[in-house]
Write a protein that holds these residues in place. Structure first.
Motif, PDB file in Angstrom:
ATOM      1  N   SER A 200       0.824  -1.206   0.000  1.00  0.00           N
ATOM      2  CA  SER A 200       0.000   0.000   0.000  1.00  0.00           C
ATOM      3  C   SER A 200       0.860   1.260   0.000  1.00  0.00           C
ATOM      4  O   SER A 200       0.517   2.251  -0.634  1.00  0.00           O
ATOM      5  CB  SER A 200      -0.945   0.019   1.206  1.00  0.00           C
ATOM      6  OG  SER A 200      -0.318   0.569   2.345  1.00  0.00           O
TER       7      SER A 200
ATOM      8  N   THR B  36     -12.743  -1.749   2.100  1.00  0.00           N
ATOM      9  CA  THR B  36     -11.964  -0.742   2.821  1.00  0.00           C
ATOM     10  C   THR B  36     -12.816  -0.084   3.905  1.00  0.00           C
ATOM     11  O   THR B  36     -12.326   0.253   4.984  1.00  0.00           O
ATOM     12  CB  THR B  36     -11.443   0.334   1.838  1.00  0.00           C
ATOM     13  OG1 THR B  36     -10.627  -0.325   0.867  1.00  0.00           O
ATOM     14  CG2 THR B  36     -10.615   1.392   2.556  1.00  0.00           C
ATOM     15  N   ASP B  42      -8.902  -5.755   0.978  1.00  0.00           N
ATOM     16  CA  ASP B  42      -8.214  -6.565  -0.034  1.00  0.00           C
ATOM     17  C   ASP B  42      -9.144  -7.552  -0.744  1.00  0.00           C
ATOM     18  O   ASP B  42      -8.683  -8.361  -1.537  1.00  0.00           O
ATOM     19  CB  ASP B  42      -7.020  -7.317   0.590  1.00  0.00           C
ATOM     20  CG  ASP B  42      -7.426  -8.207   1.747  1.00  0.00           C
ATOM     21  OD1 ASP B  42      -8.639  -8.304   2.031  1.00  0.00           O
ATOM     22  OD2 ASP B  42      -6.535  -8.809   2.367  1.00  0.00           O
TER      23      ASP B  42
END
Lengths: 333, 217
Positions: A200, B36, B42
């Motif tokens: 990320s 999220t 994910d």
């Protein structure tokens, strides 16, 4: 994002390759599926012990593979549960005919993947028991959540169960000891900074210069309280009070105390924390009989610490003291 | 397939899986966004990675045993998705595969039996009950819709799958006001209210893909 890596999606594999170069004399690495196994596995007649979880918590679990601790560890992607095929192959690799114990931290993905692996291993005729650790007092336990997270006690359970297995205790006995360690153990953590997964590249949460997060998880999950920064003595009072009152630990108890760094905290600060924990427990008549201070269950580069207590009895103390020889924990061997 | 066939064959099942892979790719970002909000973000990435692995696997597969194909899909998902969705979707397909072992065609009753077995496996694995804000909330109404189509008689697999998709869509939307009781979203407690469950969403897409694939198979 500044990280000492080559490419985000290569981190787990390249770290395994590094471990193989560093510890090839005592560990074997399988890459597909990925697991780390002690090089003399399977040890005939000994219960095999397998753990695993997302990467990013090093040295847990791969650094704890070796004599007197884990027989194998399965690394997932960073902060992502490994998969049953890894666990199955690791289980087969360490089965010396006495069965295999899975030590599983309580996260939904980890629990389900290990359950599937156990089903598959049983289908192949291997006796498997699983113990789920859930020692994090920062999470309210209730019927309506996934339950408390498994954190610091996992490290201690792996050490003590490893010693019990070396003594050739049966699978049922080793599993019972593991449940006892989990039952007598409690933890809580805090963070000064968030962490950042390689994929990320973003901080897991925002934290102001003058703030800290109490009750942090090991994946950068936000904690229970966000508070203004305070001296170490107050931080320890906060964490240790929650831990001690939860079990509860009482005057006269003998404990193993672990002060664990989250990955980005200097050891000098961890010893300041240990000093305060020692004071706190002394005031309550609780004796620290064994201790561990350092980075054992981390959250990438997060700064912060966690405190874990285990109430000891003579057997647990003896198993803790038994020889261990792994990359990250070594004594008496 | 002939017009309004009473059964789907192995090619029809393959078309379903391929359609699902394409639909997951199209909805990857949406699934990530939903996850999220209440999870770890994910779900879309993991499902897309898993279904791409499934496509690779199917390219080399032979024979007309629907059960064997569904099991292969399940094993591939189990070993490539990770997290919680891997074991759950893996179990769904593995149990559907067991229920259809040796079959080269499926009628509506066999489809209902297969999905029923799959959902029972998901519930046994994830311990989720209806109302917990999970994929079960989309899948159980779909099973009920297939059973109804079976009882009505004269409904082909394509029409039955369309009914199942409509039921799953309703179940998916019903997760929005629910408070999560399973998985990482459960740590949010009341803060999970107002968000559509990502697992229920990917489950609805599975049924929608079946309706679309069977209609053109």
């Amino acid at each position: 994002m500044k990280k000492l890596i080559n490419a985000p999606d290569a981190v787990v594999r390249e770290a395994l390759e590094g471990m193989e170069h560093a510890y090839g004399d005592r560990l074997r690495i399988s890459y597909d599926p990925a697991f780390i196994v002690r090089s003399d596995a399977p040890v005939q007649g000994k219960v095999g012990i397998v753990s695993g979880g997302g990467s990013g918590h090093e040295p847990m679990h791969g650094g704890f593979v070796g004599m007197g601790m884990l027989d194998a560890a399965c690394p997932g992607e960073v902060f992502t549960s490994p998969t049953p095929d890894q666990m199955l192959e690791a289980t087969k690799a360490v089965d010396g005919g006495a069965g295999v114990l899975h030590i599983v931290k309580n996260y939904t993905g980890d629990v389900m993947n290990f359950e599937m692996a156990a089903d598959l291993a049983k289908g192949e005729g291997i006796e498997v028991e699983a113990v789920v650790t859930n020692d994090d007092v920062a999470v309210q336990d209730s019927l309506y959540t996934a339950g408390r997270r498994g954190v610091g006690i996992t490290v201690i359970a792996e050490k003590i169960c490893g010693a019990a297995a070396e003594e050739r205790k049966s699978l049922a006995e080793v599993a019972e000891i593991c449940r006892r360690v989990n039952g007598e153990g409690r933890s809580m953590g805090m963070a000064l900074t968030p962490c950042m997964t390689p994929s990320s590249g973003e901080p897991s949460f925002e934290l102001g210069e003058d703030e800290m997060e109490i009750g942090i998880g090991i994946h950068g999950e936000p904690g229970r309280y966000r508070e203004p920064m305070a001296p170490a003595a107050q931080v320890v009072d906060r964490l240790a009070t929650a831990v001690v009152e939860d079990l509860p630990y009482n005057s006269g108890d003998r404990v193993l105390a672990m002060v664990n760094g989250m990955g980005g905290t200097p050891l000098i600060e961890l010893f300041v924390v240990y000093r305060e924990l020692h004071r706190f427990l002394q005031e309550r008549g609780i004796t620290i009989e064994r201790r561990l201070v350092g980075n054992y269950i981390t959250s990438l580069e997060m700064a912060g610490c966690s405190i874990t207590l285990l109430r000891l009895d003579d057997e647990l103390t003896r198993l803790w003291d038994a020889p261990v020889d792994t990359p990250a924990l070594r004594w008496g061997a | 397939m002939t017009e309004e066939a009473a059964t789907i064959d192995h090619a029809g099942v393959l078309a379903w899986i391929r359609r699902y892979a394409a639909v997951i790719e199209e909805h990857r970002v949406e699934l990530v966004r939903l996850d999220t909000a209440i999870g770890d973000g994910d779900h879309g990435t993991n499902m897309d990675r898993g279904m791409k692995k499934v496509l690779e696997k199917l390219d080399g597969s032979e024979g007309d045993d629907i059960g064997a194909t569904l099991k292969a899909v399940g094993m591939t998902l189990v070993s490539s998705v990770g997290g919680a969705a891997g074991p759950l979707y893996g179990t769904l397909f593995l149990q559907m595969g067991t229920a259809t072992a040796g079959s080269s065609t499926l009628d509506v009753g066999a489809l209902a039996d297969a999905l029923d077995a799959g959902v029972k496996g998901v519930q046994a694995r994830g311990k989720a009950e209806p109302g917990d804000k999970t994929m079960v909330d989309a899948l159980l109404p779909a099973v009920a819709a297939l059973r109804e189509a079976q009882a009505d008689g004269g409904v082909g697999p394509a029409a039955a799958a369309e009914r199942a998709a409509a039921a799953a869509e309703e179940g998916m939307k019903a997760t929005i006001p629910m408070e999560a009781r399973k998985g990482r979203a459960s740590y949010l407690g009341p803060r999970s209210v107002g968000h559509q469950d990502p697992g229920a969403t990917s489950s609805y897409l599975l049924l929608r893909s079946a309706g679309e694939a069977f209609a053109t198979a």
